[in-house]
Design an enzyme around this catalytic site. Sequence first.
Site, PDB file in Angstrom:
ATOM      1  N   ASP A 482      40.406  65.297  57.154  1.00  0.00           N
ATOM      2  CA  ASP A 482      40.601  66.750  57.243  1.00  0.00           C
ATOM      3  C   ASP A 482      42.088  67.108  57.220  1.00  0.00           C
ATOM      4  O   ASP A 482      42.870  66.628  58.043  1.00  0.00           O
ATOM      5  CB  ASP A 482      39.953  67.249  58.537  1.00  0.00           C
ATOM      6  N   TRP A 484      42.794  70.611  56.898  1.00  0.00           N
ATOM      7  CA  TRP A 484      42.649  72.067  56.926  1.00  0.00           C
ATOM      8  C   TRP A 484      42.306  72.628  58.304  1.00  0.00           C
ATOM      9  O   TRP A 484      42.030  73.809  58.432  1.00  0.00           O
ATOM     10  CB  TRP A 484      41.566  72.485  55.935  1.00  0.00           C
ATOM     11  N   ASP A 485      42.267  71.800  59.331  1.00  0.00           N
ATOM     12  CA  ASP A 485      41.839  72.251  60.662  1.00  0.00           C
ATOM     13  C   ASP A 485      40.378  72.705  60.642  1.00  0.00           C
ATOM     14  O   ASP A 485      39.997  73.642  61.346  1.00  0.00           O
ATOM     15  CB  ASP A 485      42.742  73.371  61.182  1.00  0.00           C
ATOM     16  N   TYR A 486      39.557  72.031  59.852  1.00  0.00           N
ATOM     17  CA  TYR A 486      38.129  72.311  59.806  1.00  0.00           C
ATOM     18  C   TYR A 486      37.400  71.469  60.864  1.00  0.00           C
ATOM     19  O   TYR A 486      36.405  70.801  60.577  1.00  0.00           O
ATOM     20  CB  TYR A 486      37.555  71.993  58.425  1.00  0.00           C
ATOM     21  N   ASP A 487      37.902  71.492  62.085  1.00  0.00           N
ATOM     22  CA  ASP A 487      37.255  70.718  63.136  1.00  0.00           C
ATOM     23  C   ASP A 487      35.902  71.328  63.487  1.00  0.00           C
ATOM     24  O   ASP A 487      35.577  72.448  63.096  1.00  0.00           O
ATOM     25  CB  ASP A 487      38.148  70.619  64.371  1.00  0.00           C
TER      26      ASP A 487
END
Length: 827
Positions: A482, A484-487
């Site tokens: 990741d 993109w900070d798509y946690d």
Amino acid sequence: MSLNNKNGDARPGTGWRLAFILITLFIGLFGLAMAIGGVWLIAVGGSWYYALAGLALVAGSVQLVRRRRNAQFIIGAAWVASLAWALWEVGFDGWGLVPRVVGVTVLFMLSLILSPVLNAASRAVAAPVDAGGGRRNALNRGQVAGVVASVAVLLVLGVVVARGGVRMADMAQLPAPANGAVSGTGADWPFYGGDVNAQRYSVLNQITPENVGRLERAFVFHTGDLPAKGERYSPANTPLKIGNDLLMCSAKNILIAVNAATGEERWRFDPEVPSNGIAHAAVCRGVATYTAPELAPDAACKTRVISTTLDARLVAVDLRDGKPCADFGGAAGKPGQVDLWKDLGQKVPGWYSPTAAPTVVRNVIVVGAQVRDGQDEDAPSGVIRGFNAVTGELAWAWDLGNPDNIHGPKEGQTYTRGTPNMWTTAVGDEKLGLVYLPISNSSIDYYGGNRSEAENKYSDSLVAVDVTTGRDVWHFQAMHRDLWDYDLGSQPSMLDYPGADGKPVAAILLPTKQGDMYIFDRATGKPLIPIGSVKAPKLGSVEPSVVSDTQPTSGWHSLRPEPKTEASMWGFSPVDQLMCRIQFRQSNYAGYLTPPSSDKPWIQYPGYNGGSDWGSVAIDPVRRILIANYNDVPNRSQLIPREQADKMGVKPIYASADANAKAAGKGEGGSSVYPQINAPYAISVNAGWRNIGTGVPCTAPPYGGIRAVSLDTGKTIWDGPLGTARRNGPWGIPSYIPFDIGLPNNGGAVITAGGLVFIGAATDNLFRAIDIKTGKTVWTDVLPAGGQANPIAYEVNGEQYILIAATGHAFMETGNSDAIIAYKLKK
């Protein structure tokens, strides 16, 4: 205003002359701005419309200066051409038409206002004006037609915008009600997610679409916890209801028990959290409870309320009186507390901060924490720990970077630094003895070149951990490497879902920020829905070898919208829309997986708020419907080379005089800069991609929505914007427009058996009830601050209550309040 001057002839008086000058100047300057910006847009590969329309307006203003009636013809021709172009580019999309139609229509109408002056000037050239000239200077047929046409266009546009509400996709997708026993809450709301399955569904049916209009406030409870000067609050609390008590925590973790029928306070416990413990904002999303079977019924802390604190403590107090549990912990000589900073390394207030409700499974309290984003690769560990629910002793530690730390690190060592954390709430299966952990990204979100193999294996994964051993059993990674900070921000939900043979399987549903929803066998992790993959672009990447070649996608359902184009850009006028179109053309963008870049900004869509975020989804197990609210705004961000970041004075939290200073990344709304120490780049993030000057998002509404999905087919039943424009507008000025524009939102929904969906979440500060069958809003109430919290449903003495924490949210810019509001039907 009379056309005749003081001499009685038809030459313009002072008022007309002033109006003529101002209107002519306005049209000319507006056209000049469009022309100059339009040439700029052409230079970066964009539409020619703005330059051509701007030149036409400038030409029209020149003719106005000369007092020629053909000025109206030129501006009118530009108006007609603009209408045609607008319909060609966006069709009958109401909000898309607003900047393309309203501005030029108003300019055309302004030119028509000058008709008497232009008519007088035209007749003065042909012959002297007599005493009746004023009447002959009235609008001619063509000018009257122009006024009527322009007014009609604005009226039609208003109707189109007003009708842009719920979009019914397919009523045939509405499932038949399920038979037999189903899960859900009744009189109580005993878990953060409602029941043990975290479905946010109540079997109470007293309140219905037919009688919801009688809903009124039963009581308003004030926690008394409001931000001091300089503090940022985003409380987001979802109380529990057990017996006669509401159990809640305030923004600074004050635990409070309140009478669920009257709102009268019974007790409170203040852990005295210092202000420097606040990370992005003061948050306490919820608490948990545990009843110890081995303790006598009258024993102290037989049932205990369990919470974390912003300064990293685990706290347990007696449900009956709020006194600390003497048998629990004892950190720093204080009974009822466990020190969560233990074995994390250097203590920096605000860097490691638990904000979510703990999860209790088989006598084990499972907790993670938020690690403040973007500071340093050498950050506090993302370790998830299990503690004995009675004694507070460490049961196990799941350190993804070092499995040998299962009983804690060796003397003088720490848990693995900088690893992905779990900042949201887990969900547990008592029967299987598994707890399901939604894992976030690494401590540095936007650069992956220095990550370990373990980080790349587990980041953004749903991990099933055996609570009896602390060992992981299976995991699914929703985003590879990741950047993109798509946690994973949503709490997963458990449900029964058909397996390959059609028989129900104990399943778990995982929403994600990128919009994909996945369903797995929760014992084995085997997917129960199709999972595909897409090729990931590497456009502009500073580390193309790190970017994963592919990413997984759900074949069941996704909230992810279609990619943006230049035509998707927006503004209140053609000029600010034009600026957004230029920014779009100046950015790297190849879909939602466009990697971070430093040569120019890149567009991330959806942004890091989702998709689905911490509000999660709600599931109606009877109607077999899933309700998901979502955001629909991009981020526009750019990597900043380290040397440049150093010159900017960007510092990490541990090097800043003020831990909450902007240099450390405070102020997520709009642009923020995060240092990302030990990576070669810092990061500038424009969350929501707000336009320069107006502060309005650069993309067209809606900015957020709510959707009903069939659990049986994964198809959309209905979908529509969530939120009105009543308190939003350019420069932060409320527009008071009642239209459903669709707004950014945080917080989830509760579904009731009565057929209603209750939700706050949106930045219009309304609490609303939605008919689950139609998606139409059937009731609203104005809150004192934003309802960025998950509401609950419960029952006392045969009366159904709906409750929401209307406490506002710093990031969502919805004000501050300490009000917890309960509703019931008026008798």
